[in-house]
Design a protein around this motif. Structure first.
Motif, PDB file in Angstrom:
ATOM      1  N   GLU A 156      35.231  41.905  32.002  1.00 40.91           N
ATOM      2  CA  GLU A 156      36.385  41.033  31.714  1.00 40.91           C
ATOM      3  C   GLU A 156      35.906  39.716  31.074  1.00 40.91           C
ATOM      4  O   GLU A 156      36.528  39.208  30.137  1.00 40.91           O
ATOM      5  CB  GLU A 156      37.174  40.707  32.991  1.00 40.91           C
ATOM      6  CG  GLU A 156      37.862  41.901  33.659  1.00 40.91           C
ATOM      7  CD  GLU A 156      36.886  42.806  34.415  1.00 40.91           C
ATOM      8  OE1 GLU A 156      37.190  43.997  34.550  1.00 40.91           O
ATOM      9  OE2 GLU A 156      35.811  42.312  34.847  1.00 40.91           O
ATOM     10  N   LYS A 189      36.102  38.126  26.679  1.00 38.25           N
ATOM     11  CA  LYS A 189      36.716  36.857  26.259  1.00 38.25           C
ATOM     12  C   LYS A 189      36.286  36.464  24.839  1.00 38.25           C
ATOM     13  O   LYS A 189      37.003  35.756  24.141  1.00 38.25           O
ATOM     14  CB  LYS A 189      36.336  35.714  27.219  1.00 38.25           C
ATOM     15  CG  LYS A 189      36.857  35.873  28.639  1.00 38.25           C
ATOM     16  CD  LYS A 189      38.353  35.622  28.705  1.00 38.25           C
ATOM     17  CE  LYS A 189      38.875  35.741  30.151  1.00 38.25           C
ATOM     18  NZ  LYS A 189      40.333  35.730  30.194  1.00 38.25           N
ATOM     19  N   THR A 229      34.356  31.701  33.624  1.00 37.22           N
ATOM     20  CA  THR A 229      35.705  31.282  33.221  1.00 37.22           C
ATOM     21  C   THR A 229      36.555  31.053  34.461  1.00 37.22           C
ATOM     22  O   THR A 229      36.378  31.731  35.476  1.00 37.22           O
ATOM     23  CB  THR A 229      36.372  32.334  32.298  1.00 37.22           C
ATOM     24  OG1 THR A 229      37.656  31.852  31.901  1.00 37.22           O
ATOM     25  CG2 THR A 229      36.536  33.673  32.987  1.00 37.22           C
ATOM     26  N   ASP A 230      37.460  30.069  34.332  1.00 42.82           N
ATOM     27  CA  ASP A 230      38.414  29.849  35.434  1.00 42.82           C
ATOM     28  C   ASP A 230      39.825  30.226  34.992  1.00 42.82           C
ATOM     29  O   ASP A 230      40.813  29.850  35.618  1.00 42.82           O
ATOM     30  CB  ASP A 230      38.369  28.386  35.900  1.00 42.82           C
ATOM     31  CG  ASP A 230      38.763  27.415  34.789  1.00 42.82           C
ATOM     32  OD1 ASP A 230      39.163  27.882  33.699  1.00 42.82           O
ATOM     33  OD2 ASP A 230      38.669  26.193  35.009  1.00 42.82           O
ATOM     34  N   GLY A 231      39.926  30.972  33.893  1.00 43.86           N
ATOM     35  CA  GLY A 231      41.231  31.399  33.383  1.00 43.86           C
ATOM     36  C   GLY A 231      41.692  30.537  32.221  1.00 43.86           C
ATOM     37  O   GLY A 231      42.186  31.037  31.218  1.00 43.86           O
ATOM     38  N   ALA A 232      41.538  29.199  32.363  1.00 49.53           N
ATOM     39  CA  ALA A 232      41.980  28.302  31.291  1.00 49.53           C
ATOM     40  C   ALA A 232      40.813  27.839  30.420  1.00 49.53           C
ATOM     41  O   ALA A 232      40.982  27.526  29.246  1.00 49.53           O
ATOM     42  CB  ALA A 232      42.683  27.082  31.888  1.00 49.53           C
ATOM     43  N   THR A 233      39.612  27.796  31.030  1.00 46.67           N
ATOM     44  CA  THR A 233      38.426  27.285  30.311  1.00 46.67           C
ATOM     45  C   THR A 233      37.318  28.339  30.344  1.00 46.67           C
ATOM     46  O   THR A 233      37.102  28.985  31.368  1.00 46.67           O
ATOM     47  CB  THR A 233      37.918  25.987  30.975  1.00 46.67           C
ATOM     48  OG1 THR A 233      38.984  25.046  30.989  1.00 46.67           O
ATOM     49  CG2 THR A 233      36.752  25.397  30.203  1.00 46.67           C
ATOM     50  N   MET A 238      41.285  29.564  23.797  1.00 45.83           N
ATOM     51  CA  MET A 238      41.248  28.806  25.061  1.00 45.83           C
ATOM     52  C   MET A 238      40.229  27.675  24.954  1.00 45.83           C
ATOM     53  O   MET A 238      39.427  27.635  24.011  1.00 45.83           O
ATOM     54  CB  MET A 238      40.928  29.744  26.240  1.00 45.83           C
ATOM     55  CG  MET A 238      39.594  30.451  26.157  1.00 45.83           C
ATOM     56  SD  MET A 238      39.444  31.858  27.303  1.00 45.83           S
ATOM     57  CE  MET A 238      39.616  31.075  28.882  1.00 45.83           C
TER      58      MET A 238
END
Length: 558
Positions: free
Chosen positions: A74, A78, A94-98, A121
């Motif tokens: 996953e 990105k 990654t933290d989802g936003a960064t 992102m």
């Protein structure tokens, strides 16, 4: 890491002097070793110290070892594979936003912006040893060194629908086998230091050839049915009209390879069996724009340096296509490019971007000709002007007018020798008294293939060879001639790199008088030789005797 980013950074940190920086650049050009390896070999900085300095200066976290880190599918997804390979970028977390990434070249300022655009992102960076990043990028995203033969087999098995590149979303094309194939062909050519890539359709085959050091080499030919998809893919990359196959088109591709920008100039030509496409590779890292490094003989080098510093006059560089005229003119501009000097150029097209120089691309279709641009230049208060090529009387007349009103004009012409430039301008209709008043010097040049240093072999020249060159055995003495046997370094060709030969006609009073009298080029050439001009053939012989090139190359080009 890229020399252009790393060496200025180390100079800024007072870790290198300008002389050391120049020495490292020369060592890299000579050996091809990475800069960080050369720094360690010279005992200046070890890799661990270098990464600490980069981390401190940029305020970025340093990860000394990535070996224990788990990279999930996953996370790897990105960054698109081709982006990861081209930029040398590896997602670390990654933290989802960064997205946190490590780069092979942590000092590349453009890479983070490109990643933000490609990933959609926010992207932040960490500093990691480049060899670890490169190894992980190749393991997870595949190497840019894809095997051409394997790709051809994959394409032969692919259904027709997979080869279609017309009318579909460009993002969807990203994983198509045809895209991978075209990218690999271009990457291979650039790594081989090719100057041009030719895609040529024939009745029963589709050829791809590279031009390296002026000679063409053929690569494994793809199936004939790939001609249209490959051509269409290149046209898509160059933003050309893929539906129009009846007229020639010109475009440009900008690509990233190994973290550096490479420009490709694209030209298509409709032929009997489809479109022939030629890509001209404009790779700034391969071209040396330092006048001192072009191998110009000292007397000519000193003359050029004096001439380009003059406040007015015309300096002409002449030779056929591919003889290095543009490189010489750019190197001249580089030398006079200072804060106190305003430089304007008009070119068709602009080949390399020079910092601090105003460069104008000529555009015949909308009426922006060389002559029109030159007229506008005179109202822009320049000190030096470069005209890419003097093609017609109008351009020549305005160039003369510019030199008479206190500007130095540099330009190129297509002629066989230095004296031929005078005849060419007279044929165009330029008045001889204006030419005699404004011309400062004419430099003719050629590029010959350089004998490979690794397999260079001496041999005593025979009398027949010497007579072909117009030499007597006494002129040579016991000095050997050289040829390349062929080795792995030069791919069995016996040649690697190129060397320039030069002929300079200094426009002095006797020559000015001959120009005024409309003397033929033979007379001007003879007078030039009486005044000490070294001809192209003589400079070629000097290069043979110094072991730089072969008899065959000199006889072929002079």
């Amino acid at each position: 890491m890229d020399t252009r980013h790393l060496l200025p950074f180390l100079e800024e940190q007072n870790l290198l002097t300008p002389d050391q920086s120049r020495e490292i650049s020369e060592e890299q050009a000579r050996t091809g070793k990475p800069v960080e390896v050369i720094l360690a070999n010279f005992g200046i900085l070890q890799m661990a110290q270098l990464l600490e300095k980069i981390s401190d200066r940029l305020g970025l976290p340093l990860i000394a070892d990535l070996s224990g880190m788990e990279l999930s599918p996953e996370l790897l997804a990105k960054i698109p594979p081709h982006t990861a390979r081209n930029l040398g970028a590896l997602p670390v977390a990654t933290d989802g936003a960064t997205l946190t990434v490590a780069l092979v070249d942590p000092l590349n300022p453009q890479a983070i912006e490109d990643l933000r655009f490609a990933c959609g992102m926010e992207v932040v960076q960490v500093v990691v040893p480049p060899d670890q990043v490169q190894a992980l990028v190749e393991r997870h995203y595949g190497s840019t060194e894809s095997n051409i033969e394997d790709l051809i087999q994959e394409l032969e098995k692919a259904p027709e629908s997979a080869l279609e590149t017309e009318g579909i979303d460009l993002n969807a094309v990203g994983s198509a086998p045809i895209v991978k194939y075209v990218n690999t062909v271009i990457a291979r050519a650039i790594q081989a230091k090719a100057s041009d890539i030719h895609f040529e359709p024939f009745e029963k085959e589709f050829k791809i050839r590279y031009r390296v050091d002026g000679a063409l080499y053929e690569m494994a030919p793809p199936p004939r049915r790939l001609a249209v998809p490959v051509t269409s893919r290149i046209k898509v990359m160059a933003n050309l009209n893929i539906a129009e196959r009846r007229v020639p088109q010109d475009g440009r591709i900008q690509t990233l390879l190994g973290g550096r920008n490479v420009d490709l100039r694209v030209s298509t030509l409709p032929t009997q069996y489809g479109e022939s496409v030629v890509l001209r590779v404009l790779d700034r890292s391969v071209v040396n724009l330092d006048l001192e490094k072009l191998g110009i003989p000292k007397a000519i080098f000193d003359y050029i340096c004096d001439t380009i510093e003059k406040p007015n006059g015309i300096f002409i560089v002449t030779g056929p296509t591919g003889s290095g005229k543009t490189t010489t003119l750019y190197a001249c501009l580089n030398r006079v490019n200072t804060i106190e000097t305003k430089i304007l150029t008009v070119e068709d097209p602009v080949e390399y971007e020079l910092e601090g120089v105003i460069q104008v691309p000529a555009h015949e279709a909308i009426g922006l000709t060389f002559a029109r641009a030159l007229r506008a230049f005179l109202r822009q208060d320049p000190d030096k002007i470069l005209v890419g090529e003097t093609r017609d009387l109008e351009t020549a007349q305005i160039a003369i007018q510019a030199s008479l009103t206190g500007h130095l004009v540099m330009t190129s012409l297509h002629t066989n020798d230095a004296a031929g430039a005078v005849t060419r301008l007279l044929d165009m209709g330029v008045e001889p008294f204006l030419m005699a008043a404004t011309m400062e010097g004419i430099l003719a040049q050629r590029l010959l293939r350089r004998v490979c240093k690794d397999c260079r072999t001496p041999y005593p020249p025979k009398t027949e060879i010497l007579s072909q060159l117009g030499l007597a055995p006494s002129d040579v003495g016991d000095r050997p001639f050289y040829f390349g046997k062929g080795c792995e370094t030069c791919n069995g060709t016996g040649y690697r790199g190129r060397v320039g030969i030069y002929e300079l006609l200094d426009i002095r009073e006797p020559i000015r008088q001959l120009i005024n009298d409309r003397a033929p080029s033979v007379i001007i050439r003879q007078k030039g030789m009486e005044l000490g001009m070294t001809t192209l053939r003589q400079d070629g012989i000097r290069n043979i005797l110094e072991g730089h090139t072969t008899v065959e190359e000199v006889l072929k080009y002079t």
